[in-house]
Design a protein around this motif. Structure first.
Motif, mmCIF file in Angstrom:
data_model
loop_
_atom_site.group_PDB
_atom_site.id
_atom_site.type_symbol
_atom_site.label_atom_id
_atom_site.label_comp_id
_atom_site.label_asym_id
_atom_site.label_seq_id
_atom_site.Cartn_x
_atom_site.Cartn_y
_atom_site.Cartn_z
ATOM 1 N N ASN A 113 42.618 98.278 83.456
ATOM 2 C CA ASN A 113 42.023 97.319 82.543
ATOM 3 C C ASN A 113 41.398 98.042 81.352
ATOM 4 N N ASP A 114 40.627 99.092 81.610
ATOM 5 C CA ASP A 114 39.998 99.852 80.524
ATOM 6 C C ASP A 114 41.049 100.503 79.626
ATOM 7 N N VAL A 115 42.090 101.071 80.219
ATOM 8 C CA VAL A 115 43.159 101.698 79.444
ATOM 9 C C VAL A 115 43.839 100.662 78.543
ATOM 10 N N LEU A 116 44.206 99.510 79.109
ATOM 11 C CA LEU A 116 44.890 98.480 78.325
ATOM 12 C C LEU A 116 44.011 97.926 77.209
ATOM 13 N N PHE A 117 42.735 97.730 77.520
ATOM 14 C CA PHE A 117 41.807 97.223 76.511
ATOM 15 C C PHE A 117 41.741 98.184 75.329
ATOM 16 N N ARG A 118 41.593 99.484 75.604
ATOM 17 C CA ARG A 118 41.542 100.492 74.528
ATOM 18 C C ARG A 118 42.855 100.535 73.757
ATOM 19 N N PRO A 158 40.496 107.080 65.839
ATOM 20 C CA PRO A 158 40.774 105.877 65.039
ATOM 21 C C PRO A 158 40.496 106.104 63.546
ATOM 22 N N ALA A 159 39.457 106.855 63.226
ATOM 23 C CA ALA A 159 39.113 107.091 61.816
ATOM 24 C C ALA A 159 40.148 107.972 61.120
ATOM 25 N N GLY A 160 40.711 108.938 61.846
ATOM 26 C CA GLY A 160 41.670 109.858 61.253
ATOM 27 C C GLY A 160 43.114 109.477 61.467
ATOM 28 N N GLY A 161 43.360 108.435 62.261
ATOM 29 C CA GLY A 161 44.723 108.035 62.586
ATOM 30 C C GLY A 161 45.213 108.775 63.818
ATOM 31 N N PHE A 162 46.407 108.395 64.281
ATOM 32 C CA PHE A 162 46.944 108.948 65.522
ATOM 33 C C PHE A 162 48.396 109.357 65.373
ATOM 34 N N ASP A 163 48.742 110.445 66.064
ATOM 35 C CA ASP A 163 50.147 110.649 66.394
ATOM 36 C C ASP A 163 50.301 110.177 67.836
ATOM 37 N N CYS A 164 51.494 110.237 68.393
ATOM 38 C CA CYS A 164 51.710 109.615 69.703
ATOM 39 C C CYS A 164 50.850 110.225 70.802
ATOM 40 N N SER A 165 50.818 111.548 70.898
ATOM 41 C CA SER A 165 50.046 112.170 71.977
ATOM 42 C C SER A 165 48.547 112.096 71.709
ATOM 43 N N GLY A 166 48.153 112.107 70.446
ATOM 44 C CA GLY A 166 46.738 111.933 70.108
ATOM 45 C C GLY A 166 46.237 110.556 70.517
ATOM 46 N N LEU A 167 47.075 109.542 70.338
ATOM 47 C CA LEU A 167 46.736 108.181 70.742
ATOM 48 C C LEU A 167 46.553 108.093 72.257
ATOM 49 N N VAL A 168 47.526 108.595 72.994
ATOM 50 C CA VAL A 168 47.473 108.524 74.458
ATOM 51 C C VAL A 168 46.266 109.308 74.984
ATOM 52 N N GLY A 169 46.044 110.496 74.442
ATOM 53 C CA GLY A 169 44.893 111.292 74.862
ATOM 54 C C GLY A 169 43.577 110.592 74.588
ATOM 55 N N TYR A 170 43.464 109.971 73.414
ATOM 56 C CA TYR A 170 42.240 109.238 73.055
ATOM 57 C C TYR A 170 42.002 108.062 74.007
ATOM 58 N N ILE A 171 43.047 107.316 74.281
ATOM 59 C CA ILE A 171 42.922 106.158 75.174
ATOM 60 C C ILE A 171 42.409 106.594 76.541
ATOM 61 N N TYR A 172 43.053 107.569 77.134
ATOM 62 C CA TYR A 172 42.667 107.995 78.482
ATOM 63 C C TYR A 172 41.307 108.680 78.519
ATOM 64 N N ARG A 173 40.996 109.469 77.514
ATOM 65 C CA ARG A 173 39.688 110.142 77.462
ATOM 66 C C ARG A 173 38.561 109.120 77.380
#
Length: 186
Positions: free
Chosen positions: A65-70, A86-101
């Motif tokens: 639930n927390d992962v999907l919400f993020r 979010p402020a600097g934008g994401f590449d694919c792995s940066g997005l996934v890492g941010y979500i899980y962290r």
């Protein structure tokens, strides 16, 4: 003097709030999945995965639930190569890492290739559950990662000039480049 403590019921307010949030996310996924789908061509058919039930790994509903919400909250964030905020934008792995962290406290490796070595390997799209990492590439060489949200959809940061978005995993391009999934929540 404080009044005597009252025995807590089995359903604490925090637990109820988490399950309510999970219900809202699943309702949103259902709404997204039930909307008419745009076909890539006149010959394309509706995603076979759109009617799959949304599932989470056993005992992991709150974490998923927390992962999907993020993940859903970041849709529309600009793509930026090497970006991981979010402020600097994401590449694919940066997005996934941010979500899980931020959703689970997990520190994932920085690149999609390194992430592809974690967790239980999921070979088929129909075996994926919400929260799984999904990997794409060519002939076993991983070049892209996203987060599977359920009902045949995944969140990812696809390319330069684009934004974080929700796509059909079995759409024409993604189906042809899907390598496997990884279950990191167990």
């Amino acid at each position: 003097m404080n009044p005597p403590s009252v025995a807590r019921s089995a359903a604490s307010p925090t637990r109820i709030a988490r399950f309510a949030l999970l219900a809202v996310v699943l309702a949103l996924l259902t709404a997204c999945a039930s909307a008419p789908r745009r076909n890539a061509s006149a010959l394309a058919t509706e995603s076979a995965l759109a009617n799959e039930p949304a599932r989470a790994p056993d005992g992991q509903a709150a974490a998923v639930n927390d992962v999907l919400f993020r993940a859903m909250a970041l849709v529309g964030t600009p793509y930026h190569w090497g970006g991981n905020t979010p402020a600097g934008g994401f590449d694919c792995s940066g997005l996934v890492g941010y979500i899980y962290r931020n959703a689970t406290g997990m520190q994932l490796p920085r690149t999609s290739g390194e992430m592809a070595d974690m967790g239980e390997k999921i070979r088929g799209m129909t075996a994926l559950v919400s929260g799984d990492l999904v990997f794409f590439g060519n002939h076993g060489r991983i070049s892209h990662v996203g987060v599977y949200v359920g009902k045949g959809r995944f969140v990812h940061a696809p390319n330069s000039g684009g934004t974080v978005r929700l796509d059909d995993i079995d759409g024409p391009y993604w189906r042809d480049h899907f390598e496997y999934g990884r279950r990191v929540l167990d």
